[in-house]
Scaffold this motif. Structure first.
Motif, PDB file in Angstrom:
ATOM      1  N   ASP A  57      28.724  18.435   4.939  1.00  0.00           N
ATOM      2  CA  ASP A  57      28.469  19.867   4.751  1.00  0.00           C
ATOM      3  C   ASP A  57      27.467  20.106   3.625  1.00  0.00           C
ATOM      4  O   ASP A  57      26.576  20.957   3.733  1.00  0.00           O
ATOM      5  N   VAL A  58      27.610  19.355   2.529  1.00  0.00           N
ATOM      6  CA  VAL A  58      26.711  19.525   1.387  1.00  0.00           C
ATOM      7  C   VAL A  58      25.300  19.055   1.734  1.00  0.00           C
ATOM      8  O   VAL A  58      24.308  19.708   1.384  1.00  0.00           O
ATOM      9  N   LEU A  59      25.184  17.930   2.429  1.00  0.00           N
ATOM     10  CA  LEU A  59      23.859  17.451   2.832  1.00  0.00           C
ATOM     11  C   LEU A  59      23.153  18.474   3.720  1.00  0.00           C
ATOM     12  O   LEU A  59      21.952  18.726   3.565  1.00  0.00           O
ATOM     13  N   VAL A  60      23.898  19.063   4.642  1.00  0.00           N
ATOM     14  CA  VAL A  60      23.324  20.078   5.527  1.00  0.00           C
ATOM     15  C   VAL A  60      22.925  21.313   4.725  1.00  0.00           C
ATOM     16  O   VAL A  60      21.845  21.884   4.912  1.00  0.00           O
ATOM     17  N   LYS A  61      23.788  21.718   3.797  1.00  0.00           N
ATOM     18  CA  LYS A  61      23.532  22.918   3.004  1.00  0.00           C
ATOM     19  C   LYS A  61      22.332  22.733   2.078  1.00  0.00           C
ATOM     20  O   LYS A  61      21.491  23.628   1.942  1.00  0.00           O
ATOM     21  N   VAL A  62      22.228  21.573   1.441  1.00  0.00           N
ATOM     22  CA  VAL A  62      21.142  21.332   0.489  1.00  0.00           C
ATOM     23  C   VAL A  62      19.819  21.075   1.209  1.00  0.00           C
ATOM     24  O   VAL A  62      18.760  21.504   0.750  1.00  0.00           O
ATOM     25  N   ALA A 165      31.184  35.966   9.451  1.00  0.00           N
ATOM     26  CA  ALA A 165      29.782  35.568   9.288  1.00  0.00           C
ATOM     27  C   ALA A 165      29.501  35.175   7.845  1.00  0.00           C
ATOM     28  O   ALA A 165      28.758  34.212   7.579  1.00  0.00           O
ATOM     29  N   MET A 166      30.086  35.880   6.892  1.00  0.00           N
ATOM     30  CA  MET A 166      29.879  35.567   5.483  1.00  0.00           C
ATOM     31  C   MET A 166      30.481  34.213   5.115  1.00  0.00           C
ATOM     32  O   MET A 166      29.928  33.479   4.284  1.00  0.00           O
ATOM     33  N   VAL A 167      31.617  33.866   5.724  1.00  0.00           N
ATOM     34  CA  VAL A 167      32.224  32.556   5.467  1.00  0.00           C
ATOM     35  C   VAL A 167      31.276  31.444   5.903  1.00  0.00           C
ATOM     36  O   VAL A 167      31.043  30.470   5.174  1.00  0.00           O
ATOM     37  N   HIS A 168      30.715  31.586   7.091  1.00  0.00           N
ATOM     38  CA  HIS A 168      29.799  30.555   7.590  1.00  0.00           C
ATOM     39  C   HIS A 168      28.467  30.582   6.832  1.00  0.00           C
ATOM     40  O   HIS A 168      27.845  29.531   6.629  1.00  0.00           O
ATOM     41  N   ALA A 169      28.039  31.762   6.406  1.00  0.00           N
ATOM     42  CA  ALA A 169      26.815  31.842   5.605  1.00  0.00           C
ATOM     43  C   ALA A 169      27.003  31.130   4.271  1.00  0.00           C
ATOM     44  O   ALA A 169      26.095  30.455   3.780  1.00  0.00           O
ATOM     45  N   ASP A 254      27.772  29.133  15.284  1.00  0.00           N
ATOM     46  CA  ASP A 254      26.504  28.654  15.856  1.00  0.00           C
ATOM     47  C   ASP A 254      25.337  29.546  15.449  1.00  0.00           C
ATOM     48  O   ASP A 254      24.231  29.058  15.172  1.00  0.00           O
ATOM     49  N   LEU A 255      25.572  30.855  15.419  1.00  0.00           N
ATOM     50  CA  LEU A 255      24.513  31.790  15.041  1.00  0.00           C
ATOM     51  C   LEU A 255      24.045  31.533  13.612  1.00  0.00           C
ATOM     52  O   LEU A 255      22.837  31.450  13.345  1.00  0.00           O
ATOM     53  N   VAL A 256      24.987  31.404  12.690  1.00  0.00           N
ATOM     54  CA  VAL A 256      24.619  31.173  11.286  1.00  0.00           C
ATOM     55  C   VAL A 256      23.898  29.835  11.140  1.00  0.00           C
ATOM     56  O   VAL A 256      22.931  29.715  10.374  1.00  0.00           O
ATOM     57  N   ASP A 257      24.344  28.817  11.879  1.00  0.00           N
ATOM     58  CA  ASP A 257      23.652  27.523  11.822  1.00  0.00           C
ATOM     59  C   ASP A 257      22.212  27.647  12.304  1.00  0.00           C
ATOM     60  O   ASP A 257      21.291  27.063  11.709  1.00  0.00           O
ATOM     61  N   GLN A 258      22.006  28.389  13.376  1.00  0.00           N
ATOM     62  CA  GLN A 258      20.648  28.586  13.886  1.00  0.00           C
ATOM     63  C   GLN A 258      19.781  29.312  12.850  1.00  0.00           C
ATOM     64  O   GLN A 258      18.630  28.931  12.606  1.00  0.00           O
ATOM     65  N   LEU A 259      20.329  30.355  12.250  1.00  0.00           N
ATOM     66  CA  LEU A 259      19.571  31.115  11.255  1.00  0.00           C
ATOM     67  C   LEU A 259      19.239  30.249  10.040  1.00  0.00           C
ATOM     68  O   LEU A 259      18.102  30.241   9.554  1.00  0.00           O
ATOM     69  N   ALA A 260      20.237  29.519   9.546  1.00  0.00           N
ATOM     70  CA  ALA A 260      20.023  28.684   8.359  1.00  0.00           C
ATOM     71  C   ALA A 260      19.021  27.573   8.645  1.00  0.00           C
ATOM     72  O   ALA A 260      18.173  27.252   7.795  1.00  0.00           O
ATOM     73  N   ASP A 261      19.097  26.963   9.827  1.00  0.00           N
ATOM     74  CA  ASP A 261      18.145  25.902  10.175  1.00  0.00           C
ATOM     75  C   ASP A 261      16.717  26.434  10.214  1.00  0.00           C
ATOM     76  O   ASP A 261      15.774  25.763   9.764  1.00  0.00           O
ATOM     77  N   ARG A 262      16.536  27.626  10.746  1.00  0.00           N
ATOM     78  CA  ARG A 262      15.187  28.174  10.890  1.00  0.00           C
ATOM     79  C   ARG A 262      14.627  28.662   9.553  1.00  0.00           C
ATOM     80  O   ARG A 262      13.455  28.437   9.245  1.00  0.00           O
ATOM     81  N   VAL A 263      15.451  29.320   8.757  1.00  0.00           N
ATOM     82  CA  VAL A 263      14.988  29.755   7.438  1.00  0.00           C
ATOM     83  C   VAL A 263      14.801  28.541   6.524  1.00  0.00           C
ATOM     84  O   VAL A 263      13.805  28.426   5.808  1.00  0.00           O
ATOM     85  N   GLY A 264      15.766  27.613   6.556  1.00  0.00           N
ATOM     86  CA  GLY A 264      15.652  26.406   5.746  1.00  0.00           C
ATOM     87  C   GLY A 264      14.462  25.559   6.139  1.00  0.00           C
ATOM     88  O   GLY A 264      13.787  24.971   5.282  1.00  0.00           O
ATOM     89  N   GLY A 265      14.180  25.485   7.442  1.00  0.00           N
ATOM     90  CA  GLY A 265      13.034  24.718   7.897  1.00  0.00           C
ATOM     91  C   GLY A 265      11.721  25.270   7.386  1.00  0.00           C
ATOM     92  O   GLY A 265      10.736  24.536   7.247  1.00  0.00           O
ATOM     93  N   TYR A 266      11.705  26.561   7.078  1.00  0.00           N
ATOM     94  CA  TYR A 266      10.485  27.193   6.580  1.00  0.00           C
ATOM     95  C   TYR A 266      10.315  26.985   5.074  1.00  0.00           C
ATOM     96  O   TYR A 266       9.200  26.794   4.590  1.00  0.00           O
TER      97      TYR A 266
END
Length: 417
Positions: A57-62, A165-169, A254-266
């Motif tokens: 979880d931490v590796l994904v988050k960081v 949503a806030m928990v997953h965010a 899944d929605l929060v993961d998609q959002l985080a991946d796209r914002v994080g990827g940028y």
């Protein structure tokens, strides 16, 4: 002009960093290197599994990417995740339910804190990105239809869904804001705008929230399958996708993961294994010791910066030699996100008594930079502006004089603190 090492000898004993409050668009995310993992009991076996899951979880988050979970090297590291642990403890708390009226579920969690330096070193060594704790905020406009009518999620409506949503965010380290849907919002955006994923009116209405990214989501829960159509807008660039989930809880995750991946990827930065690109950063508005110390602290804290060295000081202007972790784009993105350094125009050439113009020049350090011709900078402050020499025609038989080595690019900013 004063060479900075001379200034250091005079001031090093009294430099104290003082934080200066300023309005920024980004959000400082806490606890990036901590994970809270549900456990069935408090046995050693359950704890070992939770430590491994929390490490992932931490590796994904960081890193800002859930895709690293599929990598073999990550699977191997998870088997020895205990070596990254600094502290752990247990806690019992409630998990919100997605549907309105449903009761929250009480669960036991293992809270684990991991070593910051070890995590960052591991990600860099294996070529994974690092997303700094200063992260862009995202306004989420979500329309939800559960078969009993379409509802907008935000304000006082659908608070269970907001809480989930806030928990997953929080799990992904993604700052999310839901619209208030007060009279001001509703005068500019209708439920049809959100459901139809019409970006123009929604982006205009999002200006009040000062977010760096805006997402529109249509969520349709029918027949036991939750279908989502989504678009996120980052720096004016739209990314569209759709997916289905087996439950509402899974759909939100899944929605929060998609959002985080796209914002994080940028915004996340992949460190180069070689010496990073170097740039000369001219900063004006450095008026006192607090500004000077705050600017140095800020630059050295950026994930996009590997090293920064103050080269020269002239009045309220300081020139830094900056070595980047990756490239210029990641540095400019960091500046734009934090809003502490504002782009300005390059200085104009100085008029000589003869009427000729001569550009301002500043000597660079002995770290490989030649003399910098600041007149080569364009009016666009975020554009890389290397100086150039005049290239005249060469007559036959005349020996060619080698052109001087190109100087480092120069960018110009003003310190806001």
């Amino acid at each position: 002009m004063i060479r900075i090492h001379v200034l250091f000898r005079a001031l090093i004993g009294c430099l104290v960093w003082v934080s200066v409050s300023s309005v920024v668009l980004a959000v400082e995310v806490k606890d990036l290197y901590q994970a809270s993992v549900p456990v069935a009991d408090r046995t050693v076996k359950a704890r070992s599994t939770a430590v491994s899951n929390g490490f992932l979880d931490v590796l994904v988050k960081v890193s800002g990417s859930s895709l690293i979970a599929q990598q073999d090297v990550i699977r191997e590291a998870r088997s020895n995740a205990e070596r990254f642990v600094v502290q752990f403890g247990y806690e019992t708390r409630e998990m919100p339910a997605a549907e309105e009226g449903a009761r929250p579920v009480e669960r036991t969690y293992l809270n684990v804190k991991y070593d910051v330096a070890a995590i960052n070193q591991y990600l860099r060594r294996n070529g994974y990105p690092i997303w700094s704790s200063n992260r862009p905020s995202l306004t989420l406009w979500l329309a939800y239809d559960n078969g009993r009518g379409r509802k907008l999620v935000g304000g006082s409506a659908q608070q269970n869904l907001q809480a989930l949503a806030m928990v997953h965010a929080s799990r992904r380290g993604l700052p999310i804001t839901f619209p208030k849907y007060d009279t001001r919002d509703l005068s500019r955006v209708s439920s049809g705008d959100v459901w139809g994923l019409f970006t123009d009116p929604v982006i205009a209405a999002s200006e009040r929230y000062q977010s760096n990214a805006v997402a529109l989501v249509k969520m349709n829960n029918s027949g036991g399958i939750v279908n989502l159509n989504s678009v996120v807008v980052i720096d004016g660039q739209e990314q569209w996708w759709e997916h289905s989930s087996a439950s509402l809880d899974e759909a939100v995750s899944d929605l929060v993961d998609q959002l985080a991946d796209r914002v994080g990827g940028y915004y996340a930065v992949v460190s180069s294994q070689d010496l990073g690109q170097q740039v000369l950063l001219d900063v004006s508005g450095v008026r006192n010791l607090d500004d000077f110390a705050g600017l140095g602290e800020y630059l050295n804290g950026l994930i996009a910066v590997r090293y920064s060295f103050p080269e020269t000081v002239q009045g309220a202007q300081v020139r830094y030699l900056v070595t980047l972790e990756n490239n210029m784009q990641t540095l400019v993105q960091s500046f734009r996100l934090d809003n502490k350094l504002i782009p300005v125009e390059a200085p104009k050439p100085v008029k000589l008594s003869s009427g000729e113009s001569r550009p301002l020049t500043t000597s660079a350090s002995a770290m490989g930079a030649a003399t910098v011709d600041e007149s080569a900078a364009t009016a666009d402050p975020e554009r890389i502006t290397p100086s150039a020499s005049d290239q005249g025609a060469v007559e036959p038989g005349v020996p060619t004089v080698p052109a001087p080595e190109p100087t480092l690019p120069v960018i110009y900013y003003q310190w806001q603190g």
